[in-house]
Structures are given as C-alpha cells and as structure tokens.
Design a protein around this motif. Structure first.
Motif, PDB file in Angstrom:
ATOM      1  N   TYR A  69       0.578   5.809  -7.518  1.00  0.00           N
ATOM      2  CA  TYR A  69      -0.652   6.520  -7.885  1.00  0.00           C
ATOM      3  C   TYR A  69      -0.396   8.021  -8.064  1.00  0.00           C
ATOM      4  O   TYR A  69      -0.884   8.640  -9.016  1.00  0.00           O
ATOM      5  CB  TYR A  69      -1.710   6.292  -6.808  1.00  0.00           C
ATOM      6  CG  TYR A  69      -3.000   7.034  -7.043  1.00  0.00           C
ATOM      7  CD1 TYR A  69      -3.968   6.546  -7.914  1.00  0.00           C
ATOM      8  CD2 TYR A  69      -3.247   8.243  -6.387  1.00  0.00           C
ATOM      9  CE1 TYR A  69      -5.145   7.242  -8.135  1.00  0.00           C
ATOM     10  CE2 TYR A  69      -4.420   8.939  -6.601  1.00  0.00           C
ATOM     11  CZ  TYR A  69      -5.370   8.440  -7.469  1.00  0.00           C
ATOM     12  OH  TYR A  69      -6.540   9.136  -7.685  1.00  0.00           O
ATOM     13  N   LYS A  70       0.404   8.590  -7.159  1.00  0.00           N
ATOM     14  CA  LYS A  70       0.577  10.044  -7.167  1.00  0.00           C
ATOM     15  C   LYS A  70       1.568  10.537  -8.215  1.00  0.00           C
ATOM     16  O   LYS A  70       1.644  11.750  -8.467  1.00  0.00           O
ATOM     17  CB  LYS A  70       0.979  10.517  -5.771  1.00  0.00           C
ATOM     18  CG  LYS A  70      -0.158  10.362  -4.772  1.00  0.00           C
ATOM     19  CD  LYS A  70       0.191  10.910  -3.413  1.00  0.00           C
ATOM     20  CE  LYS A  70      -1.009  10.787  -2.468  1.00  0.00           C
ATOM     21  NZ  LYS A  70      -0.704  11.305  -1.103  1.00  0.00           N
TER      22      LYS A  70
ATOM     23  N   LYS B 291      -2.193  10.487   2.455  1.00  0.00           N
ATOM     24  CA  LYS B 291      -2.010   9.162   1.882  1.00  0.00           C
ATOM     25  C   LYS B 291      -3.347   8.601   1.391  1.00  0.00           C
ATOM     26  O   LYS B 291      -4.407   8.874   1.958  1.00  0.00           O
ATOM     27  CB  LYS B 291      -1.411   8.219   2.923  1.00  0.00           C
ATOM     28  CG  LYS B 291      -0.029   8.627   3.415  1.00  0.00           C
ATOM     29  CD  LYS B 291       0.988   8.581   2.278  1.00  0.00           C
ATOM     30  CE  LYS B 291       2.386   8.747   2.794  1.00  0.00           C
ATOM     31  NZ  LYS B 291       2.854   7.588   3.568  1.00  0.00           N
ATOM     32  N   ILE B 292      -3.257   7.779   0.359  1.00  0.00           N
ATOM     33  CA  ILE B 292      -4.475   7.172  -0.197  1.00  0.00           C
ATOM     34  C   ILE B 292      -4.797   5.840   0.475  1.00  0.00           C
ATOM     35  O   ILE B 292      -5.843   5.257   0.230  1.00  0.00           O
ATOM     36  CB  ILE B 292      -4.339   6.954  -1.717  1.00  0.00           C
ATOM     37  CG1 ILE B 292      -3.209   5.950  -2.022  1.00  0.00           C
ATOM     38  CG2 ILE B 292      -4.109   8.275  -2.423  1.00  0.00           C
ATOM     39  CD1 ILE B 292      -3.160   5.508  -3.464  1.00  0.00           C
ATOM     40  N   GLY B 293      -3.882   5.347   1.322  1.00  0.00           N
ATOM     41  CA  GLY B 293      -4.067   4.042   1.943  1.00  0.00           C
ATOM     42  C   GLY B 293      -5.226   3.995   2.921  1.00  0.00           C
ATOM     43  O   GLY B 293      -5.625   5.017   3.492  1.00  0.00           O
TER      44      GLY B 293
ATOM     45  N   ASP C 240       5.815  10.748   2.510  1.00  0.00           N
ATOM     46  CA  ASP C 240       5.848  10.197   3.865  1.00  0.00           C
ATOM     47  C   ASP C 240       6.403  11.198   4.871  1.00  0.00           C
ATOM     48  O   ASP C 240       7.210  10.850   5.736  1.00  0.00           O
ATOM     49  CB  ASP C 240       6.672   8.906   3.874  1.00  0.00           C
ATOM     50  CG  ASP C 240       6.203   7.920   4.932  1.00  0.00           C
ATOM     51  OD1 ASP C 240       4.979   7.784   5.119  1.00  0.00           O
ATOM     52  OD2 ASP C 240       7.054   7.289   5.572  1.00  0.00           O
TER      53      ASP C 240
ATOM     54  N   GLU D 297       0.833  -1.203   0.000  1.00  0.00           N
ATOM     55  CA  GLU D 297       0.000   0.000   0.000  1.00  0.00           C
ATOM     56  C   GLU D 297       0.866   1.251   0.000  1.00  0.00           C
ATOM     57  O   GLU D 297       0.553   2.248  -0.664  1.00  0.00           O
ATOM     58  CB  GLU D 297      -0.926  -0.018   1.220  1.00  0.00           C
ATOM     59  CG  GLU D 297      -1.953   1.088   1.217  1.00  0.00           C
ATOM     60  CD  GLU D 297      -2.887   1.010   2.417  1.00  0.00           C
ATOM     61  OE1 GLU D 297      -4.063   0.678   2.226  1.00  0.00           O
ATOM     62  OE2 GLU D 297      -2.428   1.291   3.544  1.00  0.00           O
TER      63      GLU D 297
ATOM     64  N   ASP E  77       2.134  13.819   1.829  1.00  0.00           N
ATOM     65  CA  ASP E  77       3.046  13.886   0.685  1.00  0.00           C
ATOM     66  C   ASP E  77       3.029  15.291   0.094  1.00  0.00           C
ATOM     67  O   ASP E  77       2.034  16.020   0.206  1.00  0.00           O
ATOM     68  CB  ASP E  77       2.642  12.884  -0.396  1.00  0.00           C
ATOM     69  CG  ASP E  77       2.626  11.446   0.103  1.00  0.00           C
ATOM     70  OD1 ASP E  77       3.529  11.082   0.872  1.00  0.00           O
ATOM     71  OD2 ASP E  77       1.697  10.699  -0.275  1.00  0.00           O
TER      72      ASP E  77
ATOM     73  N   ASP F  54       2.107   1.596  -3.489  1.00  0.00           N
ATOM     74  CA  ASP F  54       0.998   1.984  -4.367  1.00  0.00           C
ATOM     75  C   ASP F  54       0.701   3.476  -4.265  1.00  0.00           C
ATOM     76  O   ASP F  54       0.273   4.104  -5.241  1.00  0.00           O
ATOM     77  CB  ASP F  54      -0.268   1.194  -4.016  1.00  0.00           C
ATOM     78  CG  ASP F  54      -0.184  -0.258  -4.444  1.00  0.00           C
ATOM     79  OD1 ASP F  54       0.702  -0.590  -5.252  1.00  0.00           O
ATOM     80  OD2 ASP F  54      -0.999  -1.066  -3.949  1.00  0.00           O
ATOM     81  N   ASN F  55       0.928   4.054  -3.090  1.00  0.00           N
ATOM     82  CA  ASN F  55       0.662   5.475  -2.881  1.00  0.00           C
ATOM     83  C   ASN F  55       1.522   6.338  -3.804  1.00  0.00           C
ATOM     84  O   ASN F  55       1.022   7.228  -4.498  1.00  0.00           O
ATOM     85  CB  ASN F  55       0.927   5.846  -1.422  1.00  0.00           C
ATOM     86  CG  ASN F  55       0.753   7.326  -1.146  1.00  0.00           C
ATOM     87  OD1 ASN F  55      -0.351   7.840  -1.038  1.00  0.00           O
ATOM     88  ND2 ASN F  55       1.867   8.033  -1.019  1.00  0.00           N
TER      89      ASN F  55
ATOM     90  N   ASN G  98      -0.475   6.064   7.310  1.00  0.00           N
ATOM     91  CA  ASN G  98      -1.663   6.753   6.799  1.00  0.00           C
ATOM     92  C   ASN G  98      -2.219   7.791   7.775  1.00  0.00           C
ATOM     93  O   ASN G  98      -2.871   8.752   7.354  1.00  0.00           O
ATOM     94  CB  ASN G  98      -2.763   5.732   6.489  1.00  0.00           C
ATOM     95  CG  ASN G  98      -2.384   4.796   5.360  1.00  0.00           C
ATOM     96  OD1 ASN G  98      -1.741   5.205   4.392  1.00  0.00           O
ATOM     97  ND2 ASN G  98      -2.756   3.525   5.479  1.00  0.00           N
TER      98      ASN G  98
END
Length: 365
Positions: free
Chosen positions: A141-142, A306-308, A256, A134, A320, A137-138, A315
C-alpha cells in the motif's frame, strides 16, 4: 573559556568532579539492564547539560544513540578504537550466524514465516498467515504510488521473500540481498514455487551493495531489517550506500521500525514471554527527521504508522519511514557529513582521558 561537561560510560561505578570541568559523571553499565541505564544516562545528560560522551567501543551503540537522540549531546569519543564504523561492522558476524542457524532449523517446514523466524514476542508462537499478509499489504500500500511496471527495486535483507512476493510481480526487476546464504537458498526455491521470475538474489552484507554489480534502482527497501543492525553508524553507512545505488531520483522505504518512544510499553508487552529476543535496536523518529542534515540528497522524510488492524506488536509498536531522494547535489563524503551535521569529532589515533579533557578545554566545539 567555556568549561565542558562530559559523561563517561564504563564498567566501574563512581561519581566525581574535576576542577577543569563543570561535571564528570562515570556510569556503571550492567548489560543485563542496559536499557534502564540508557534512560538514566538520558536523564543525567538533560539535568546537567552534558554535551560529550566518553566511552569504550563496547558501548558504541549507546554513545551513537545518545548523539542522535539527545539534543544536548554534540559528540562522543571512543578511547580504545579509532574506527567507530569498523567496530560496528565486526558485530555483524554474530547476526549472520543467527540467521543461518534459524534457516537451517526451519527449512523443512517450507514456510517463509518459520524460516525467517517471524514469532510473536509475547507468546513465542509464529505469526499467522493472516498477520503476515497484513504485514505484506502494508508495504504494498505504501509503495503503490512510487513503483510501476518499469521500476527496479533493491531489497536489503530480503529474508524468505514475504515482502518480495507482494511487490515483485508489480515491477520490472527486483534485486534481493541477504546476509544469510541459508535463507537465500530457501528463498530461491520459494520464489520458483510462486512463479516469480524477475528476482535476482545476492548473498552479501548490507554495506556491500555497491560492490556486487547491482544496477541503479528506483526504490531501496529495508523492511523489518534495521532493528538487527549493530548500531547507528552502521545504518548511516547503509543509507549512504543505498543513496548511491539509486537513480537520480528515487526512494528508500524503511519499514517496521521499532519505536523508541514506545520502548517501555513494548518491554511490558514482551515480559509476558521472558524468552523473547530482546537485542533489537530501537529508533526515535527524530533520528530519521534529522537525516536531511546528514544527507543533502534527502528531500523529504515521511513517517507513518502501520495500516494494519490486527492486535499485534507489528501494528502497536512499529512505524515506517519513506525517504525521497534527489541526487542532483554533489555527493559529500560521509565523514565530512558527520562533522557538518552534528559536529562529531574523530581523530586518527586513540585518545587518553587526559587528551580528551585537554581537547575539550582548548576547543569550544
């Protein structure tokens, strides 16, 4: 003549006032509870409209943090050094040793999570594979709309390659630097096991990226790195050099980031495990929002959470930052930018307390 107000951070407690100043406050700092003292400093500065911090190099991080996060503070003086940036750079040696030892301890695990020390601070257990997927993946995605098969990327602090494995297959060239030679030794073998062949690994400090023959890139990544930087002067130096490393138009992704506004909540969360590492640096969002004042190449600052969805500290307490860079304007020296942006005063010699007072009285900064 306008009287000045300043706050003196040192190792002896006293409170006094002087005839030539509206307010002089000396604060005793206990390193075991330094964050509580920082909150106290912030409160006193706001109460008395203090505009100057006077301290020694051992407290440079807190002086710089006040400069960038408290609107009242316009400058700080270090009375025992004439080079603030160099002093922060000297603290990097301990960070290198920490990562080398961590990598050596966990190298037999063949696990990038363990080699990079990805532990939960509430339990000291390693994050799960699902949590780290995850995390990866963040960033995937960004950055999905700003990279392509033609892109080149530089990651500062590649560590064991968790972010790299997510993005490198999507781009042309990927350069990863790290301060720890031990970690890079693991990462080289790990990337081979994943059949990722477009990555070049370089052992260097974050501030050395302009000196190791890395070509210009489209995107610079600093993902879960800056919390281990020794201070604000250091990250500004790194950003200055990251901008130089970019093509005429590019991006810097800072991932992060520990949220200073959630410091108290995170501290309570961490108290569930008293052994958790607690020397990371926290950053207020307005520090990044103010960066265009320092670097006119920064055209946009985008801050996102975060998208998590997992219930963990990655999260809950971190965010970010994406900086859009346009290098068409002529680069200005970092020293001049410092002075223009926040009126940070510096001299090429160490100042005594008397000299500082005289300067403040003679100059309406």
């Amino acid at each position: 003549m306008t009287k000045k107000k300043y706050i003196l951070i040192k190792n002896e407690f006293e409170y006094s006032s002087e005839d030539d100043l509206d307010c002089m406050i000396s604060i005793n700092v206990d390193f075991l509870h330094i964050e509580e003292y920082y909150q106290r400093l912030d409160s006193i500065i706001n109460k008395y409209d203090v505009d100057t911090v006077v301290t020694k190099k051992e407290f440079i991080y807190y002086a710089a943090r006040l400069l960038w996060n408290n609107e009242n503070i316009k400058r700080y003086f270090l009375i025992d050094t004439d080079d603030a940036i160099l002093n922060e750079h000297n603290n990097v040696k301990a960070v290198r040793l920490m990562w080398d030892c961590l990598a050596e301890k966990n190298k037999e695990s063949n696990d990038p999570i363990k080699v990079s020390g990805w532990k939960r601070s509430d339990t000291s257990n390693f994050f799960s594979d699902e949590e780290m997927r995850e995390f990866a993946d963040n960033i995937h995605y960004k950055t999905r709309n700003i990279v392509s098969k033609k892109s080149s990327i530089l990651e500062i602090g590649i560590a064991s390659g968790i972010s790299c494995c997510s993005i490198a297959p999507l781009v042309n060239r990927y350069y990863g630097t790290d301060i720890s030679e031990q970690i890079l030794s693991f990462t080289e073998q790990y990337l081979k096991s994943k059949n990722i062949q477009n990555v070049t690994l370089i052992n260097c400090e974050a501030t050395e990226i302009n000196n190791v023959n890395i070509p210009q890139v489209d995107l610079v990544l600093l993902n879960s790195v800056i919390q281990y930087f020794p201070g604000y002067n250091y990250i500004i130096d790194v950003l200055y050099k990251a901008i130089r490393q970019l093509n005429s138009h590019g991006y810097i992704f800072i991932g992060d980031v520990l949220d200073l506004e959630l410091f108290k909540e995170y501290r309570i969360y961490r108290r569930q495990n008293q052994s958790s590492y607690n020397r990371e640096q926290y950053y207020a969002k307005k520090f990044f929002e103010n960066l265009p004042q320092l670097f006119n190449e920064i055209k946009a600052v985008k801050i996102t959470y975060k998208i998590g969805k997992m219930n963990n500290e990655l999260n809950m307490f971190r965010y970010d930052v994406l900086l859009e860079i346009d290098k068409e304007p002529e680069l200005i020296s970092i020293v001049e930018k410092f002075r223009c942006a926040r009126n940070l005063f510096s001299k090429n010699k160490i100042l005594s307390k008397k000299q500082i007072v005289e300067y403040l009285m003679q100059n309406d900064m």
